[in-house]
Design a protein around this motif. Structure first.
Motif, PDB file in Angstrom:
ATOM      1  N   PRO A  37       0.826  -1.219   0.000  1.00  0.00           N
ATOM      2  CA  PRO A  37       0.000   0.000   0.000  1.00  0.00           C
ATOM      3  C   PRO A  37       0.856   1.263   0.000  1.00  0.00           C
ATOM      4  O   PRO A  37       1.911   1.317   0.637  1.00  0.00           O
ATOM      5  N   ARG A  38       0.387   2.262  -0.720  1.00  0.00           N
ATOM      6  CA  ARG A  38       1.051   3.568  -0.735  1.00  0.00           C
ATOM      7  C   ARG A  38       0.386   4.420   0.347  1.00  0.00           C
ATOM      8  O   ARG A  38      -0.648   5.059   0.124  1.00  0.00           O
ATOM      9  N   VAL A  39       0.965   4.411   1.539  1.00  0.00           N
ATOM     10  CA  VAL A  39       0.350   5.068   2.694  1.00  0.00           C
ATOM     11  C   VAL A  39       0.637   6.567   2.653  1.00  0.00           C
ATOM     12  O   VAL A  39       1.799   6.985   2.645  1.00  0.00           O
ATOM     13  N   ARG A  40      -0.422   7.344   2.650  1.00  0.00           N
ATOM     14  CA  ARG A  40      -0.277   8.803   2.631  1.00  0.00           C
ATOM     15  C   ARG A  40      -0.465   9.393   4.027  1.00  0.00           C
ATOM     16  O   ARG A  40       0.233  10.322   4.421  1.00  0.00           O
ATOM     17  N   HIS A  41      -1.434   8.876   4.789  1.00  0.00           N
ATOM     18  CA  HIS A  41      -1.759   9.444   6.099  1.00  0.00           C
ATOM     19  C   HIS A  41      -1.688   8.358   7.169  1.00  0.00           C
ATOM     20  O   HIS A  41      -2.106   7.215   6.933  1.00  0.00           O
ATOM     21  N   HIS A  42      -1.174   8.714   8.343  1.00  0.00           N
ATOM     22  CA  HIS A  42      -1.191   7.843   9.513  1.00  0.00           C
ATOM     23  C   HIS A  42      -2.128   8.459  10.549  1.00  0.00           C
ATOM     24  O   HIS A  42      -1.787   9.469  11.179  1.00  0.00           O
ATOM     25  N   VAL A  43      -3.287   7.862  10.708  1.00  0.00           N
ATOM     26  CA  VAL A  43      -4.327   8.393  11.596  1.00  0.00           C
ATOM     27  C   VAL A  43      -4.875   7.227  12.419  1.00  0.00           C
ATOM     28  O   VAL A  43      -5.281   6.209  11.854  1.00  0.00           O
ATOM     29  N   ASP A  44      -4.923   7.383  13.740  1.00  0.00           N
ATOM     30  CA  ASP A  44      -5.392   6.290  14.599  1.00  0.00           C
ATOM     31  C   ASP A  44      -6.888   6.340  14.876  1.00  0.00           C
ATOM     32  O   ASP A  44      -7.516   5.300  15.064  1.00  0.00           O
ATOM     33  N   ASP A  45      -7.466   7.534  14.938  1.00  0.00           N
ATOM     34  CA  ASP A  45      -8.887   7.664  15.260  1.00  0.00           C
ATOM     35  C   ASP A  45      -9.731   7.327  14.034  1.00  0.00           C
ATOM     36  O   ASP A  45      -9.599   7.969  12.978  1.00  0.00           O
ATOM     37  N   PHE A  46     -10.607   6.338  14.151  1.00  0.00           N
ATOM     38  CA  PHE A  46     -11.357   5.886  12.980  1.00  0.00           C
ATOM     39  C   PHE A  46     -12.396   6.898  12.516  1.00  0.00           C
ATOM     40  O   PHE A  46     -12.719   6.944  11.324  1.00  0.00           O
ATOM     41  N   ASP A  47     -12.934   7.716  13.409  1.00  0.00           N
ATOM     42  CA  ASP A  47     -13.825   8.788  12.951  1.00  0.00           C
ATOM     43  C   ASP A  47     -13.066   9.736  12.026  1.00  0.00           C
ATOM     44  O   ASP A  47     -13.587  10.169  10.982  1.00  0.00           O
ATOM     45  N   ALA A  48     -11.833  10.065  12.403  1.00  0.00           N
ATOM     46  CA  ALA A  48     -11.010  10.924  11.549  1.00  0.00           C
ATOM     47  C   ALA A  48     -10.658  10.204  10.250  1.00  0.00           C
ATOM     48  O   ALA A  48     -10.633  10.826   9.170  1.00  0.00           O
ATOM     49  N   VAL A  49     -10.377   8.908  10.334  1.00  0.00           N
ATOM     50  CA  VAL A  49     -10.077   8.139   9.120  1.00  0.00           C
ATOM     51  C   VAL A  49     -11.234   8.232   8.135  1.00  0.00           C
ATOM     52  O   VAL A  49     -11.048   8.510   6.930  1.00  0.00           O
TER      53      VAL A  49
END
Length: 293
Positions: A211-223
């Motif tokens: 996968p080409r990961v652009r963003h690292h976000v832990d909160d799934f609402d934000a995801v």
């Protein structure tokens, strides 16, 4: 006679790797930890630690003692649990760790159930990544924790942790019919080092691409908000996807996330732990049925 408190420090050194990390976990000074371990060596009558400059490692005798220490500490936890049962109903502080989705979706109902059934308990909740739970339980920072396991990711629990399964939930892919269809997209995953990140990367690898990961976000609402804004695609568990925003569609994949209650091995029969696990089960939300295999 070997002191169980010193055995606990030796076990923590084996787990954490440095005296400074042990000191931070048990709220001692590094010099106090060193003094306690030196006293344990005198009690054992053999060298347990090898010191090279500022680094410390376990000798073969030290590693052997850690194996026995685990059994001793488990048995002491069982004795503590048995005595607590004799004293009566659960009461006092109960330190609960949980990952963010469980804190938001499951714990409010679980805490209400605990308050109704066991008003003497004083639950205290702290968010924690499941990967950090074994060390927090071992250090006595938590009494019980909600952890999760994903397909493609090894369990976070180790030999010092007991666990009881609670429920399993499906995983969804956003805005695409399959992983293969999303191979050219930008991806949104958790931070490196988290189980959510490892699951997403390994699921994509199993589908034949990196996968080409652009963003690292832990909160799934934000995801999900990022997905709705066209910032990429993501894998989201059912509990985090009950109300996706406009512009986000969900495709169920043959993957799952399993939630467990974790506690120190030997401590699972403690009345407060039993009360917590029962409350977790009571609060388990309605989940979609398993897909036929």
């Amino acid at each position: 006679m070997l002191d169980p408190r010193k055995l606990h420090l030796l076990r923590e050194l084996a787990r954490r790797g440095t005296i400074a990390a042990v000191a931070e976990a048990v709220t001692f000074t590094p010099s106090a930890v060193s003094q306690q371990l030196s006293a344990l060596e005198r009690e054992a009558g053999v060298p347990l630690l090898e010191r090279t400059g500022r680094r410390v490692s376990l000798t073969p005798a030290g590693r052997l003692l850690v194996e026995h220490a685990q059994a001793v500490l488990e048995q002491l936890d069982r004795a503590s649990a048995a005595l607590a049962a004799v004293r009566g109903g659960p009461s006092g502080p109960l330190r609960i760790g949980a990952f963010p989705t469980a804190v938001r979706v499951l714990l409010p109902a679980a805490l209400a159930a605990l308050a109704a059934e066991h008003p003497g308990l004083e639950p205290m909740v702290a968010e924690i990544d499941p990967a950090d739970v074994p060390s927090a339980l071992g250090a006595g920072e938590l009494d019980v924790a909600l952890v999760h396991e994903y397909d493609f990711v090894p369990p976070v629990t180790d030999g010092s942790v007991g666990a009881e399964p609670l429920f399993a939930e499906p995983i969804y892919l956003t805005n695409h019919p399959s992983l293969a269809a999303a191979r050219e997209e930008a991806w949104i995953t958790g931070k490196p080092g988290t189980l959510c990140h490892a699951m997403a990367v390994r699921a994509c690898q199993a589908a034949g691409f990196e996968p080409r990961v652009r963003h690292h976000v832990d909160d799934f609402d934000a995801v999900l908000a990022f997905v709705a804004a066209g910032q990429g695609v993501a894998l989201v568990p059912h509990l985090a996807a009950a109300a996706p925003p406009a512009g986000v569609t969900l495709t169920r994949l043959p993957l799952s996330r399993r939630t467990l209650a974790a506690f120190r091995r030997g401590h699972g029969d403690h009345p407060a732990i039993r009360a917590a696990v029962t409350a977790f089960r009571t609060a388990t939300p309605t989940l979609p049925p398993d897909r036929p295999s």
